[in-house]
Scaffold this active site. Structure first.
Site, PDB file in Angstrom:
ATOM      1  N   SER A 253      66.502  34.434  28.776  1.00 53.76           N
ATOM      2  CA  SER A 253      65.829  35.693  29.110  1.00 53.76           C
ATOM      3  C   SER A 253      66.254  36.170  30.494  1.00 53.76           C
ATOM      4  O   SER A 253      66.551  35.369  31.383  1.00 53.76           O
ATOM      5  CB  SER A 253      64.313  35.502  29.086  1.00 53.76           C
ATOM      6  N   THR A 254      66.268  37.487  30.684  1.00 52.38           N
ATOM      7  CA  THR A 254      66.566  38.064  32.000  1.00 52.38           C
ATOM      8  C   THR A 254      65.298  38.263  32.815  1.00 52.38           C
ATOM      9  O   THR A 254      65.366  38.677  33.970  1.00 52.38           O
ATOM     10  CB  THR A 254      67.266  39.426  31.847  1.00 52.38           C
ATOM     11  N   HIS A 255      64.140  37.965  32.243  1.00 55.76           N
ATOM     12  CA  HIS A 255      62.866  38.204  32.924  1.00 55.76           C
ATOM     13  C   HIS A 255      62.669  37.213  34.077  1.00 55.76           C
ATOM     14  O   HIS A 255      62.912  36.009  33.929  1.00 55.76           O
ATOM     15  CB  HIS A 255      61.708  38.087  31.933  1.00 55.76           C
ATOM     16  N   PRO A 256      62.203  37.712  35.255  1.00 57.18           N
ATOM     17  CA  PRO A 256      62.064  36.845  36.431  1.00 57.18           C
ATOM     18  C   PRO A 256      61.043  35.721  36.304  1.00 57.18           C
ATOM     19  O   PRO A 256      61.069  34.774  37.082  1.00 57.18           O
ATOM     20  CB  PRO A 256      61.679  37.816  37.552  1.00 57.18           C
ATOM     21  N   SER A 257      60.155  35.784  35.340  1.00 59.08           N
ATOM     22  CA  SER A 257      59.165  34.707  35.207  1.00 59.08           C
ATOM     23  C   SER A 257      59.817  33.373  34.865  1.00 59.08           C
ATOM     24  O   SER A 257      59.238  32.310  35.087  1.00 59.08           O
ATOM     25  CB  SER A 257      58.122  35.063  34.136  1.00 59.08           C
TER      26      SER A 257
END
Length: 200
Positions: free
Chosen positions: A66-70
């Site tokens: 995923s590219t999401h920062p979480s």
């Protein structure tokens, strides 16, 4: 809006609704309306058009699911990691200063240009309107497009070398006033300065 930590060398102009935070701007340089620059070191005699912005932070595009920062950042909520797994921001260009993006001297940036944080725009370069600058730009080159690509150099190699060595933007104001008449032609400029050097 000009941030308290920003540094202005003098005779600078800021267009309406422009934002200038944590940055430094050299003598006589200006930014036009709706421009948003942060953590940028700008040289002298730069012309920056309207709607120019610096883009901060990046996301992983390879390997990570995923590219999401979480999934890689401890600064984000929610965060599923106990340690920073991906560098979102580049380190400052100079260990003694906080700036992460460099705009050289005598640079012209057209309208609606986006600049990715961490790049260096060389002295005398021109960035065409609407471009996305995602890598360093060579001195006295003209770039344009999305992403920005080299179009051509402004001058011949020997002329560029002369200007990079001469650094007219560091001359005293009185010198620039006295020699402004020869700024309209690169060959005349070089000839006049070379002649003065020979006569010393």
């Amino acid at each position: 809006m000009i941030g308290y930590s920003s540094k202005l060398e003098g005779l600078n102009k800021f267009g309406e609704k422009s934002i200038f935070i944590g940055s430094k701007i050299g003598y006589a340089s200006y930014i036009s309306k709706n421009t948003n620059l942060q953590n940028v070191n700008i040289g002298r005699y730069c012309s920056i058009g309207p709607n120019v912005i610096t883009i901060h932070g990046t996301h992983p595009a390879k390997v990570f699911v995923s590219t999401h920062p979480s999934f890689f950042s401890t600064d984000f909520t929610p965060s599923y990691t106990r340690e920073q797994l991906f560098e979102e921001k580049p380190a400052p260009l100079n260990s003694k200063e906080p700036y992460t993006t460099l705009i050289g001297n005598d640079v012209w940036i057209g309208a609606s240009v986006n600049i990715i944080e961490g790049v260096k725009l060389g002295d005398g370069c021109i960035v065409a309107a609407g471009s996305l600058v995602n890598k360093d730009v060579e001195p006295y080159s003209i770039v344009g497009g999305v992403p920005a690509k080299h179009i051509r150099y402004r001058f011949e190699p020997n002329e560029i070398n002369f200007l990079m060595d001469f650094k007219w933007w560091n001359k005293p104001i009185e010198w620039i006033k006295e020699n402004s008449y020869c700024f309209t032609n690169i060959k005349s400029f070089i000839d006049s300065q070379s002649l003065k050097k020979e006569n010393k």
